[in-house]
Design an enzyme around this catalytic site. Structure first.
Site, mmCIF file in Angstrom:
data_model
loop_
_atom_site.group_PDB
_atom_site.id
_atom_site.type_symbol
_atom_site.label_atom_id
_atom_site.label_comp_id
_atom_site.label_asym_id
_atom_site.label_seq_id
_atom_site.Cartn_x
_atom_site.Cartn_y
_atom_site.Cartn_z
ATOM 1 N N TYR A 188 -5.829 -1.664 9.958
ATOM 2 C CA TYR A 188 -5.013 -1.022 8.935
ATOM 3 C C TYR A 188 -4.567 -2.036 7.882
ATOM 4 O O TYR A 188 -4.612 -1.745 6.682
ATOM 5 C CB TYR A 188 -3.788 -0.356 9.582
ATOM 6 C CG TYR A 188 -3.077 0.612 8.661
ATOM 7 C CD1 TYR A 188 -3.354 1.980 8.701
ATOM 8 C CD2 TYR A 188 -2.130 0.161 7.739
ATOM 9 C CE1 TYR A 188 -2.711 2.868 7.849
ATOM 10 C CE2 TYR A 188 -1.481 1.034 6.888
ATOM 11 C CZ TYR A 188 -1.777 2.395 6.947
ATOM 12 O OH TYR A 188 -1.146 3.265 6.099
ATOM 13 N N LYS B 269 -8.123 3.393 3.161
ATOM 14 C CA LYS B 269 -9.060 2.313 2.855
ATOM 15 C C LYS B 269 -9.793 2.454 1.514
ATOM 16 O O LYS B 269 -10.425 1.493 1.057
ATOM 17 C CB LYS B 269 -10.121 2.202 3.965
ATOM 18 C CG LYS B 269 -9.577 1.657 5.269
ATOM 19 C CD LYS B 269 -9.231 0.187 5.150
ATOM 20 C CE LYS B 269 -8.360 -0.298 6.274
ATOM 21 N NZ LYS B 269 -7.173 -1.005 5.856
ATOM 22 N N TYR C 231 2.492 8.862 10.573
ATOM 23 C CA TYR C 231 1.258 9.628 10.791
ATOM 24 C C TYR C 231 1.490 10.495 12.020
ATOM 25 O O TYR C 231 1.805 9.963 13.090
ATOM 26 C CB TYR C 231 0.081 8.677 11.072
ATOM 27 C CG TYR C 231 -0.417 7.913 9.875
ATOM 28 C CD1 TYR C 231 0.233 6.756 9.450
ATOM 29 C CD2 TYR C 231 -1.556 8.328 9.193
ATOM 30 C CE1 TYR C 231 -0.251 6.033 8.355
ATOM 31 C CE2 TYR C 231 -2.041 7.609 8.100
ATOM 32 C CZ TYR C 231 -1.382 6.470 7.677
ATOM 33 O OH TYR C 231 -1.857 5.761 6.597
ATOM 34 N N HIS D 72 5.635 -3.116 3.629
ATOM 35 C CA HIS D 72 5.834 -2.433 4.911
ATOM 36 C C HIS D 72 5.234 -3.259 6.045
ATOM 37 O O HIS D 72 4.070 -3.624 6.006
ATOM 38 C CB HIS D 72 5.182 -1.043 4.888
ATOM 39 C CG HIS D 72 6.023 -0.019 4.187
ATOM 40 N ND1 HIS D 72 5.839 1.328 4.328
ATOM 41 C CD2 HIS D 72 7.084 -0.170 3.348
ATOM 42 C CE1 HIS D 72 6.743 1.974 3.601
ATOM 43 N NE2 HIS D 72 7.495 1.087 2.986
ATOM 44 N N PRO E 67 -9.115 9.743 3.888
ATOM 45 C CA PRO E 67 -7.943 8.941 3.510
ATOM 46 C C PRO E 67 -7.052 8.485 4.667
ATOM 47 O O PRO E 67 -6.118 7.726 4.435
ATOM 48 C CB PRO E 67 -7.162 9.889 2.590
ATOM 49 C CG PRO E 67 -7.605 11.260 2.975
ATOM 50 C CD PRO E 67 -9.015 11.130 3.436
HETATM 51 C C1 PHB Z 1 -0.548 8.048 0.243
HETATM 52 O O1 PHB Z 1 0.589 7.541 0.146
HETATM 53 O O2 PHB Z 1 -1.004 8.787 -0.640
HETATM 54 C C2 PHB Z 1 -1.344 7.746 1.462
HETATM 55 C C3 PHB Z 1 -0.867 6.836 2.378
HETATM 56 C C4 PHB Z 1 -1.589 6.556 3.515
HETATM 57 C C5 PHB Z 1 -2.798 7.208 3.722
HETATM 58 C C6 PHB Z 1 -3.287 8.104 2.793
HETATM 59 C C7 PHB Z 1 -2.568 8.384 1.654
HETATM 60 O O3 PHB Z 1 -3.485 6.943 4.858
#
Ligand code: PHB
Ligand code: APR
Length: 396
Positions: free
Chosen positions: A388, A300, A204, A76, A296
């Site tokens: 990120y 990280k 997000y 990605h 989460p």
């Molecule tokens: C996930 O795909 O479980 C996931 C992805 C990004 C995040 C947290 C969890 O920031």
């Protein structure tokens, strides 16, 4: 009379940190043994995050377990941020020249266990009452019980890779350990569903109803989260409610694309930041969640565990092969420098994108200003992108 065993490095915990350390040590010819409290089948079934930094991929390559990841992982080049339905793409490729790889932690764990099994190395699962002792001597031991028998494992180093609720951190005397913690007033309700992701990249979303995240495991499997009360039982979140909230927290175009497939997994995660310092006490070293937790939001957790282990493996190899303790003596400082930057980023991204329940109007206005600033400022987008995709991995 306890049965006597011996190894060079006793690794407590077979999560990603313990398994990866075991593999790197094995490839350097250093004998190690993993003790795991739960049945291995349970470890392999755990569903966690799935975003890998490039430096994590490199460590997995070094461990010889990146073949399937290269085949099946999704590269990605950006993420999308949605604020009250309006979206902005954060273009990692342009801003940083880097990318991330979407590959579930469950799959990383499976690959590491398969490599360990192929090498004929043991994981002693269902190990009970694991107790590291004599950590200030140069002959530490790990006592444990397994299938009704008592064991005493002699070693040179104990690696505490036993997660946040493990035993190893608690073996450091309180006066020698400093801890830092923030518990957030919300949790994430997560589901896994056999449904096409709403977008090619992760979304997000901030909204007045709270945060939501549209992630994925593959082009046909979605991983979806909504901000919830941390004390909510999963029963409070039937699929219909999860999907209603997901749709209400993102723009109508993506809401219309949401395939409401039945969830195959559902869980609530409490959001917490935590750091324990130092990450070493005598012959005990800590790595991964045993030493630190991040919420989460910045993805990280696994990346930090891999970074710790990359630094630790080099330090242990120098120490155990050549008796050179210099890297080992620096391990905690080197690891913590990276940990705190990831703690800062995870805290920032969490604070930016969640709705805080206590209703502090000044805070709310600042948050909206910061979101607007993120949408307008390339400098700010670059800050997000470089954190990120992962800060450089300093190994010493
Ligand atoms: C996930 O795909 O479980 C996931 C992805 C990004 C995040 C947290 C969890 O920031
Ligand atoms: N004895 C033996 N094993 C233990 C003990 C104990 N007393 N306590 C815990 N364990 C085991 C757990 O059962 C688990 O399998 O240690 C392992 C720790 O694994 P994780 O919690 O996955 O921690 P870590 O390997 O540091 O992984 C870090 O993975 O879990 C995610 O959020 C985490 O993304 C982060 C990354």
């Amino acid at each position: 009379m306890a049965k006597q065993l011996s190894t060079r490095v006793a690794i407590v915990g077979s999560g990603p940190a313990g398994l990866l350390l075991g593999q790197l040590l094995f490839r350097a010819g250093i004998d190690n043994l993993i003790l795991e409290r739960r049945p291995l089948s349970r470890v392999l079934a755990r569903i966690r995050a799935g975003v890998l930094e490039e430096s994590t991929v490199r460590v997995l390559e070094e461990a010889g377990v990146a073949e399937r990841l290269h085949r099946e992982g999704l590269v990605h080049d950006g993420i999308e941020i949605s604020v009250c339905g309006e979206r902005r793409r954060i273009d990692f490729a342009t801003l940083t020249g880097k990318h991330v790889v979407i590959y579930g932690q469950t799959e990383v764990t499976k690959d590491l266990v398969a490599a360990r099994e192929a090498a004929g190395l043991p994981i002693l699962d269902e190990a009970r009452d694991v107790l590291p002792v004599d950590l200030e001597s140069d002959r530490p031991k790990v006592l444990f019980r397994r299938h009704g028998e008592e064991f005493e494992l002699a070693c040179e180093i104990v690696a505490g890779c036993d997660g946040f609720h493990g035993v190893c951190r608690s073996r450091i005397p309180a006066e020698r350990l400093k801890t830092f913690e923030r518990v957030y007033p919300f949790g994430w309700l997560g589901i896994l569903a056999h449904a096409r992701p709403v977008s090619d990249e992760l979304v997000y979303a901030y909204s007045e109803r709270g945060f939501a995240l549209f992630s994925m495991r593959s082009p046909t499997v979605s991983r979806l989260y909504v901000q919830c009360d941390p004390n909510d039982p999963v029963e409070a979140w039937p699929d219909s409610r999860v999907y209603e909230e997901l749709a209400a927290r993102v723009g109508s175009d993506l809401a219309a694309r949401l395939e409401r497939a039945p969830s195959v997994e559902k869980s609530v995660t409490q959001m917490r930041s935590f750091v324990a310092e130092p990450m070493r006490f005598g012959r005990l070293v800590l790595a991964g969640d045993a030493a630190h937790i991040v919420p989460p939001t910045g993805a990280k957790g696994l990346n930090l565990a891999a970074a710790d282990v990359a630094v630790l493996a080099r330090a242990l190899i120098a120490f155990l092969r050549e008796g050179d303790a210099r890297l080992l003596d620096r391990y905690s400082d080197v690891a913590l420098a990276r940990v705190w930057k990831a703690e800062r980023f995870s805290w920032w991204m969490t604070s930016l994108l969640h709705k805080f329940p206590e209703g502090d109007p000044f805070r709310d206005r600042l948050q909206r200003a910061e979101l607007e600033y993120l949408f307008q400022s390339e400098a700010m987008q670059k800050v997000l992108a470089e954190n990120y995709t992962g800060l450089p991995l300093a190994l010493s």
